[in-house]
Design an enzyme around this catalytic site. Structure first.
Site, PDB file in Angstrom:
ATOM      1  N   ARG A 221       0.870  -1.240  -0.140  1.00 33.48           N
ATOM      2  CA  ARG A 221       0.187   0.127   0.041  1.00 33.48           C
ATOM      3  C   ARG A 221       0.800   1.185   0.041  1.00 33.48           C
ATOM      4  NH1 ARG A 221      -2.263  -3.470   3.906  1.00 33.48           N
ATOM      5  NH2 ARG A 221      -4.359  -4.306   3.355  1.00 33.48           N
ATOM      6  N   LYS A 245      -2.788  -2.640   8.090  1.00 31.12           N
ATOM      7  CA  LYS A 245      -4.146  -2.086   8.548  1.00 31.12           C
ATOM      8  C   LYS A 245      -4.628  -3.002   9.690  1.00 31.12           C
ATOM      9  CE  LYS A 245      -6.708  -0.339   4.711  1.00 31.12           C
ATOM     10  NZ  LYS A 245      -7.891  -0.463   3.784  1.00 31.12           N
ATOM     11  N   HIS A 319      -2.826   2.534  -6.260  1.00 31.55           N
ATOM     12  CA  HIS A 319      -3.571   1.478  -5.672  1.00 31.55           C
ATOM     13  C   HIS A 319      -3.659   0.424  -6.958  1.00 31.55           C
ATOM     14  CE1 HIS A 319      -5.494  -0.671  -2.493  1.00 31.55           C
ATOM     15  NE2 HIS A 319      -6.519  -0.913  -3.355  1.00 31.55           N
ATOM     16  N   ARG A 322      -0.647  -1.885  -7.031  1.00 32.22           N
ATOM     17  CA  ARG A 322      -0.980  -3.211  -5.873  1.00 32.22           C
ATOM     18  C   ARG A 322      -1.600  -4.350  -6.665  1.00 32.22           C
ATOM     19  NH1 ARG A 322      -1.343  -4.547  -0.334  1.00 32.22           N
ATOM     20  NH2 ARG A 322      -3.266  -5.296   0.203  1.00 32.22           N
ATOM     21  N   HIS A 345      -4.040  -9.171   3.518  1.00 33.48           N
ATOM     22  CA  HIS A 345      -5.502  -9.391   3.711  1.00 33.48           C
ATOM     23  C   HIS A 345      -6.067 -10.029   5.113  1.00 33.48           C
ATOM     24  CE1 HIS A 345      -5.961  -8.540  -0.772  1.00 33.48           C
ATOM     25  NE2 HIS A 345      -5.802  -7.534  -0.091  1.00 33.48           N
ATOM     26  N   TYR A 354      -8.660 -11.141  -7.167  1.00 32.49           N
ATOM     27  CA  TYR A 354      -7.626 -11.395  -8.188  1.00 32.49           C
ATOM     28  C   TYR A 354      -7.433 -12.650  -8.941  1.00 32.49           C
ATOM     29  CZ  TYR A 354      -5.998  -7.287  -5.746  1.00 32.49           C
ATOM     30  OH  TYR A 354      -5.958  -6.224  -4.729  1.00 32.49           O
TER      31      TYR A 354
END
Length: 372
Positions: A221, A245, A319, A322, A345, A354
């Site tokens: 990120r 995150k 982004h 990524r 994630h 993806y």
């Protein structure tokens, strides 16, 4: 707390003072739920736009946002809120003009349906707090009615295949990844039409190339890259220590290819004249500052868009770099659990978006069913 979050937290503290007391209460409530400062700043921007619209339409007696009284929100009608939504969809008034309180006209619509939905969702969150979660000295909610509860937003259903198609049209694939990075370093000079632009590019091209290559070689990120310190780099293992995150500590990897650009930049980092003890990996310079300072997220976003536009893929964003890494990873290493760990994630479902981007298996299977 990262440097970016510290900066956003200070800005949030400064901005909150421009709003009525009940908005400050809402922000404190969201802070208790561990909402990030950047998220809360986004809420404030949406509230500000709505409040300024109320003032422009004479739907409040207030002369400043801070003076808008609680009972004026309580008295809003569904028709008024729907008028605001229509305004967002059809008005030609630009956001900058409204925020500066200087209406001007432009020829194009300002917001997408997605942006409008977000703006109304922000207001729904505020009104829900004021009408259901807040509590005054008598144990009553601040608002006796919630007009926003009567506003329905059309939820756009999107399948994994549709989402994958949308991603595919805006990312780099296969050799495009290397061509784009090579363009940043070698090709962009041709687009510098002034001596000043050329000098600026030559100053920053090692840094810019390293940032872009690092994201493309590890799927990081932009905030994770901006917050990197020198002590976070483990070159011998191709790893970066970072807080992701959810305040999760992690140490994801990057490729040997990305490492080359990173090392090239680190060898030239001193030209930014960092102050003694400056730990930030990626630096920027400003005329008002004697030393190189940590680059900002917004600066990285702008530089990626600049190179992408010149390269001929204007929809590419930082982004999407990524996304490009994630898509390429699954194409070469079809293990979503490995990718989940690399991207940080929490849910495998997020990673699986993806899986369909470059997967032509479904198309092949459908074609086989109709073959003679």
């Amino acid at each position: 707390m990262s440097v970016t979050k510290q900066r956003d937290a200070l800005k949030l503290l400064e901005r909150t003072g421009d709003f009525p007391w009940y908005v400050e209460k809402y922000i404190e409530h969201k802070k208790a739920k561990r909402s990030s400062p950047s998220t809360l700043l986004g809420y404030l921007r949406d509230f500000e736009y709505f409040f300024r619209w109320l003032m422009a339409e004479s739907l409040t007696r207030a002369k400043t946002i801070k003076e808008i009284e609680l009972h004026e929100l309580n008295d809003l009608t569904k028709e008024t809120v729907e008028s605001y939504i229509i305004y967002l969809r059809e008005s030609h008034l630009s956001e900058r003009a409204v925020l500066l309180d200087r209406p001007t006209r432009s020829a194009k619509r300002e917001y997408s349906d997605k942006t409008i939905t977000r703006k109304i969702s922000s207001l729904k969150s505020l009104f829900h707090y004021l009408s259901a979660l807040s509590e005054d000295e008598n144990g009553e909610s601040y608002l006796s009615r919630n007009v926003m509860a009567k506003i329905e937003l059309a939820e756009e259903e999107i399948t994994p295949l549709a989402r994958a198609h949308a991603i595919r049209s805006k990312i780099l694939v296969d050799q495009e990844i290397h061509r784009f990075v090579d363009f940043v370093y070698h090709g962009y000079q041709a687009f510098c039409d002034t001596k000043r632009k050329l000098e600026y590019h030559n100053l920053n091209r090692e840094r810019d190339t390293a940032i872009i290559a690092l994201i493309l070689s590890g799927g990081f990120r932009v905030s994770e890259i901006v917050n990197l310190n020198l002590s976070d780099i483990i070159l011998e293992k191709n790893q970066l220590k970072m807080v992701r995150k959810g305040k999760k500590e992690d140490a994801p990897f990057f490729s040997d290819w990305g490492k080359e650009y990173l090392v090239n930049y680190l060898n030239m980092r001193d030209k930014y004249k960092p102050a003694d003890g400056e730990e930030a990996v990626f630096l920027a310079v400003a005329p008002t500052k004697p030393y190189g300072h940590r680059i900002e997220v917004r600066t990285v976003q702008k530089l990626v868009k600049k190179y992408a536009k010149a390269f001929g893929i204007p929809h590419l964003s930082v982004h999407k770099l990524r996304h490009s890494f994630a898509t390429q990873f699954l194409r070469i290493n079809p293990d979503p659990h490995q990718l989940q760990a690399q991207l940080g994630h929490s849910k495998i479902e997020t990673t699986m978006q993806y899986a369909h981007v470059l997967d032509d298996a479904l198309s092949i299977a459908v074609n086989r069913t109709t073959q003679k």
